[in-house]
Design a protein around this motif. Structure first.
Motif, PDB file in Angstrom:
ATOM      1  N   ARG A 184       0.851  -1.195   0.000  1.00 25.81           N
ATOM      2  CA  ARG A 184       0.000   0.000   0.000  1.00 25.81           C
ATOM      3  C   ARG A 184       0.884   1.241   0.000  1.00 25.81           C
ATOM      4  O   ARG A 184       1.853   1.328   0.752  1.00 25.81           O
ATOM      5  N   VAL A 185       0.542   2.202  -0.856  1.00 20.57           N
ATOM      6  CA  VAL A 185       1.331   3.419  -0.980  1.00 20.57           C
ATOM      7  C   VAL A 185       1.412   4.145   0.360  1.00 20.57           C
ATOM      8  O   VAL A 185       2.465   4.656   0.743  1.00 20.57           O
ATOM      9  N   THR A 214       5.361  11.541   1.559  1.00 21.05           N
ATOM     10  CA  THR A 214       3.912  11.628   1.394  1.00 21.05           C
ATOM     11  C   THR A 214       3.468  10.735   0.249  1.00 21.05           C
ATOM     12  O   THR A 214       4.269  10.369  -0.625  1.00 21.05           O
ATOM     13  N   ARG A 215       2.178  10.412   0.262  1.00 20.74           N
ATOM     14  CA  ARG A 215       1.634   9.563  -0.812  1.00 20.74           C
ATOM     15  C   ARG A 215       1.764  10.252  -2.166  1.00 20.74           C
ATOM     16  O   ARG A 215       2.116   9.613  -3.154  1.00 20.74           O
ATOM     17  N   TYR A 233       3.317   8.766  -5.655  1.00 18.16           N
ATOM     18  CA  TYR A 233       2.572   8.684  -6.912  1.00 18.16           C
ATOM     19  C   TYR A 233       3.301   9.450  -8.019  1.00 18.16           C
ATOM     20  O   TYR A 233       3.359   9.001  -9.171  1.00 18.16           O
ATOM     21  N   ASN A 234       3.875  10.589  -7.668  1.00 19.34           N
ATOM     22  CA  ASN A 234       4.630  11.376  -8.647  1.00 19.34           C
ATOM     23  C   ASN A 234       5.853  10.597  -9.118  1.00 19.34           C
ATOM     24  O   ASN A 234       6.147  10.528 -10.317  1.00 19.34           O
ATOM     25  N   LEU A 287       8.765   7.102 -12.982  1.00 20.42           N
ATOM     26  CA  LEU A 287       9.381   5.794 -13.228  1.00 20.42           C
ATOM     27  C   LEU A 287       8.780   5.160 -14.479  1.00 20.42           C
ATOM     28  O   LEU A 287       9.492   4.640 -15.333  1.00 20.42           O
ATOM     29  N   ARG A 288       7.460   5.230 -14.605  1.00 22.44           N
ATOM     30  CA  ARG A 288       6.780   4.648 -15.773  1.00 22.44           C
ATOM     31  C   ARG A 288       7.128   5.377 -17.065  1.00 22.44           C
ATOM     32  O   ARG A 288       7.217   4.762 -18.122  1.00 22.44           O
TER      33      ARG A 288
END
Length: 138
Positions: free
Chosen positions: A46-47, A57-58, A62-63, A68-69
């Motif tokens: 879980r993030v 921070t979450r 996510y950033n 990365l993607r």
């Protein structure tokens, strides 16, 4: 460096305090960001837990995942070369799967008769089968 102003509301400053030292912001290398983002992509992770673990921070994670993607962050070679394991999925409905075929490990030929037995075959039963095959031929 932070500045703290203490004074009245009329615009005059009675004291100016300079605070030096770290600002509380953590500077992470790109390798650390990529490693944390990759850790958050592991199935079942879980993030929020990863963010808490690494003191971030979450939204940062996510950033970093998006970077990365898109290739803006690269996983270090030392981490990329580590073996990754796939999640094991086990289905409970055994009735739909055909039973595995047991392959013979022993094949005994007596004339035109072929006796095939698995590795766990009992010696007494094999002896009887061989004698029966010989008796049938005479």
């Amino acid at each position: 460096m932070g500045v703290h102003l203490d004074g009245s509301c009329n615009g005059s400053v009675s004291r100016l305090e300079m605070i030096e030292g770290p600002s509380g912001r953590r500077q992470r290398t790109e390798a650390e960001r990529a490693r944390i983002a990759a850790e958050s992509l592991i199935p079942g992770m879980r993030v929020a837990d990863i963010a808490r673990k690494h003191g971030t921070t979450r939204w940062q994670i996510y950033n970093w995942r998006n970077k990365l993607r898109s290739g803006q962050l690269m996983v270090p070679e030392s981490l990329a070369s580590l073996p990754m394991f796939a999640e094991l999925m086990v289905e409970s409905d055994i009735a739909t799967v055909p039973p595995p075929r047991v392959l013979s490990e022993v094949e005994i030929v007596v004339g035109d008769v072929v006796i095939r037995a698995s590795a766990g075959a009992d010696e007494v039963h094999l002896t009887r089968a061989i004698r029966a095959a010989r008796a049938a031929m005479s």
